[in-house]
Design a protein around this motif. Structure first.
Motif, PDB file in Angstrom:
ATOM      1  N   TYR A 155      49.637  30.975  30.633  1.00 43.83           N
ATOM      2  CA  TYR A 155      49.307  30.468  31.983  1.00 43.83           C
ATOM      3  C   TYR A 155      50.420  31.049  33.020  1.00 43.83           C
ATOM      4  CZ  TYR A 155      46.672  26.985  29.313  1.00 43.83           C
ATOM      5  OH  TYR A 155      45.653  26.669  28.236  1.00 43.83           O
ATOM      6  N   LEU A 156      51.148  31.679  32.497  1.00 47.82           N
ATOM      7  CA  LEU A 156      52.096  32.282  33.657  1.00 47.82           C
ATOM      8  C   LEU A 156      51.674  33.885  33.991  1.00 47.82           C
ATOM      9  CD1 LEU A 156      55.401  31.193  32.036  1.00 47.82           C
ATOM     10  CD2 LEU A 156      54.152  30.195  33.925  1.00 47.82           C
ATOM     11  N   ARG A 157      50.589  34.320  33.237  1.00 49.31           N
ATOM     12  CA  ARG A 157      50.108  35.528  33.574  1.00 49.31           C
ATOM     13  C   ARG A 157      48.984  35.569  34.770  1.00 49.31           C
ATOM     14  NH1 ARG A 157      48.612  37.831  27.620  1.00 49.31           N
ATOM     15  NH2 ARG A 157      50.757  37.403  26.654  1.00 49.31           N
ATOM     16  N   ALA A 158      49.244  36.604  35.810  1.00 50.33           N
ATOM     17  CA  ALA A 158      48.637  36.536  36.870  1.00 50.33           C
ATOM     18  C   ALA A 158      47.146  36.835  36.302  1.00 50.33           C
ATOM     19  CB  ALA A 158      48.897  37.469  37.945  1.00 50.33           C
ATOM     20  N   GLU A 159      46.806  37.796  35.631  1.00 49.83           N
ATOM     21  CA  GLU A 159      45.666  38.292  34.878  1.00 49.83           C
ATOM     22  C   GLU A 159      45.900  38.570  33.416  1.00 49.83           C
ATOM     23  OE1 GLU A 159      45.111  42.248  36.926  1.00 49.83           O
ATOM     24  OE2 GLU A 159      44.139  41.135  38.696  1.00 49.83           O
ATOM     25  N   LEU A 160      44.548  38.539  32.813  1.00 51.90           N
ATOM     26  CA  LEU A 160      44.327  38.572  31.296  1.00 51.90           C
ATOM     27  C   LEU A 160      43.278  39.565  31.137  1.00 51.90           C
ATOM     28  CD1 LEU A 160      43.969  34.667  30.559  1.00 51.90           C
ATOM     29  CD2 LEU A 160      46.105  36.042  30.383  1.00 51.90           C
ATOM     30  N   PRO A 161      43.794  40.749  30.773  1.00 57.12           N
ATOM     31  CA  PRO A 161      42.921  41.915  30.302  1.00 57.12           C
ATOM     32  C   PRO A 161      41.587  41.429  29.502  1.00 57.12           C
ATOM     33  CG  PRO A 161      45.049  42.551  30.181  1.00 57.12           C
ATOM     34  CD  PRO A 161      45.227  40.868  30.070  1.00 57.12           C
ATOM     35  N   VAL A 162      40.409  41.829  29.730  1.00 60.00           N
ATOM     36  CA  VAL A 162      39.250  41.512  28.892  1.00 60.00           C
ATOM     37  C   VAL A 162      38.937  42.790  27.975  1.00 60.00           C
ATOM     38  CG1 VAL A 162      37.130  40.564  28.924  1.00 60.00           C
ATOM     39  CG2 VAL A 162      38.466  39.792  30.564  1.00 60.00           C
ATOM     40  N   ALA A 184      39.949  42.197  34.916  1.00 59.69           N
ATOM     41  CA  ALA A 184      40.769  41.067  34.254  1.00 59.69           C
ATOM     42  C   ALA A 184      40.359  39.937  34.501  1.00 59.69           C
ATOM     43  CB  ALA A 184      42.133  41.512  34.540  1.00 59.69           C
ATOM     44  N   ALA A 185      40.410  38.978  33.669  1.00 57.43           N
ATOM     45  CA  ALA A 185      40.235  37.656  33.911  1.00 57.43           C
ATOM     46  C   ALA A 185      41.469  37.067  34.856  1.00 57.43           C
ATOM     47  CB  ALA A 185      40.213  36.908  32.719  1.00 57.43           C
ATOM     48  N   ARG A 186      41.168  36.327  35.740  1.00 56.57           N
ATOM     49  CA  ARG A 186      42.343  35.652  36.553  1.00 56.57           C
ATOM     50  C   ARG A 186      42.220  34.240  36.960  1.00 56.57           C
ATOM     51  NH1 ARG A 186      39.472  35.880  41.624  1.00 56.57           N
ATOM     52  NH2 ARG A 186      38.283  37.454  41.850  1.00 56.57           N
ATOM     53  N   TRP A 187      43.142  33.610  37.138  1.00 56.43           N
ATOM     54  CA  TRP A 187      43.359  32.079  37.679  1.00 56.43           C
ATOM     55  C   TRP A 187      42.843  31.956  39.018  1.00 56.43           C
ATOM     56  CZ3 TRP A 187      43.482  29.618  33.252  1.00 56.43           C
ATOM     57  CH2 TRP A 187      44.375  30.133  32.194  1.00 56.43           C
ATOM     58  N   ILE A 188      41.887  31.006  39.058  1.00 58.56           N
ATOM     59  CA  ILE A 188      41.332  30.431  40.513  1.00 58.56           C
ATOM     60  C   ILE A 188      41.305  29.188  40.452  1.00 58.56           C
ATOM     61  CG2 ILE A 188      39.528  30.784  42.001  1.00 58.56           C
ATOM     62  CD1 ILE A 188      38.817  33.325  40.891  1.00 58.56           C
ATOM     63  N   SER A 189      41.926  28.350  41.421  1.00 56.63           N
ATOM     64  CA  SER A 189      41.701  27.119  41.523  1.00 56.63           C
ATOM     65  C   SER A 189      40.343  26.597  41.696  1.00 56.63           C
ATOM     66  CB  SER A 189      42.874  26.458  42.585  1.00 56.63           C
ATOM     67  OG  SER A 189      42.490  26.840  43.696  1.00 56.63           O
ATOM     68  N   ILE A 190      40.230  25.340  41.251  1.00 55.23           N
ATOM     69  CA  ILE A 190      38.934  24.545  41.685  1.00 55.23           C
ATOM     70  C   ILE A 190      38.682  24.483  43.274  1.00 55.23           C
ATOM     71  CG2 ILE A 190      37.287  22.503  41.407  1.00 55.23           C
ATOM     72  CD1 ILE A 190      38.190  22.490  38.604  1.00 55.23           C
ATOM     73  N   GLU A 191      39.697  24.157  43.906  1.00 57.26           N
ATOM     74  CA  GLU A 191      39.903  24.067  45.354  1.00 57.26           C
ATOM     75  C   GLU A 191      39.299  25.443  46.039  1.00 57.26           C
ATOM     76  OE1 GLU A 191      43.683  23.613  47.638  1.00 57.26           O
ATOM     77  OE2 GLU A 191      42.792  21.893  48.025  1.00 57.26           O
ATOM     78  N   ALA A 192      39.818  26.519  45.522  1.00 56.14           N
ATOM     79  CA  ALA A 192      39.461  27.870  45.918  1.00 56.14           C
ATOM     80  C   ALA A 192      38.159  28.286  45.771  1.00 56.14           C
ATOM     81  CB  ALA A 192      40.529  29.008  45.388  1.00 56.14           C
ATOM     82  N   LEU A 193      37.633  27.962  44.455  1.00 59.98           N
ATOM     83  CA  LEU A 193      36.285  28.179  44.261  1.00 59.98           C
ATOM     84  C   LEU A 193      35.264  27.246  44.919  1.00 59.98           C
ATOM     85  CD1 LEU A 193      36.534  28.339  40.364  1.00 59.98           C
ATOM     86  CD2 LEU A 193      35.898  30.153  42.038  1.00 59.98           C
ATOM     87  N   SER A 194      35.784  26.214  45.595  1.00 55.76           N
ATOM     88  CA  SER A 194      34.815  25.362  46.374  1.00 55.76           C
ATOM     89  C   SER A 194      34.858  25.576  47.961  1.00 55.76           C
ATOM     90  CB  SER A 194      35.651  23.620  46.398  1.00 55.76           C
ATOM     91  OG  SER A 194      35.751  23.370  44.788  1.00 55.76           O
TER      92      SER A 194
END
Length: 113
Positions: free
Chosen positions: A60-67, A76-86
């Motif tokens: 969860y501390l990684r900015a990106e996860l290589p696919v 790469a997969a990345r974390w995006i908040s639901i708020e940002a997606l909205s």
């Protein structure tokens, strides 16, 4: 999913194969039916949406996860908040997935997806 494979087992296998990680406690949140067009041809998929957690919390501390998937180049997969997606330019597919996640997290409150 492979023939005869349960959705939760397929989820764990795909995360291991494509991200190199392990997950725990998969919980089915819902099922979405998606009709779309790809390469000029109609497509139809059934999407099982799960909540799960990585076995190693440091993921969860990684900015990106290589696919990694044979024969396909993915970002790469990345974390995006639901708020940002909205409210941002990124679109979560299939249709209905954002609403399902918002319902699980308190209607648009910031949560990692």
């Amino acid at each position: 999913m492979e023939f005869g494979e349960r959705a939760a087992i397929a989820l764990g296998r795909e995360i291991a194969e494509e991200l190199g990680g392990a997950i725990e406690d998969p919980r089915l949140l819902g099922v979405l039916e998606n009709l779309f067009e790809y390469a000029g041809r109609p497509q139809h998929e059934i999407v099982f949406v799960f909540d799960a957690r990585f076995s190693d919390p440091s993921w969860y501390l990684r900015a990106e996860l290589p696919v990694t998937e044979a024969g396909t180049a993915w970002e790469a997969a990345r974390w995006i908040s639901i708020e940002a997606l909205s409210s941002g330019p990124d679109r979560l597919v299939p249709d209905g997935l954002l609403s399902l996640l918002q319902a699980q997290t308190g209607h648009g409150s910031p949560a990692e997806t």
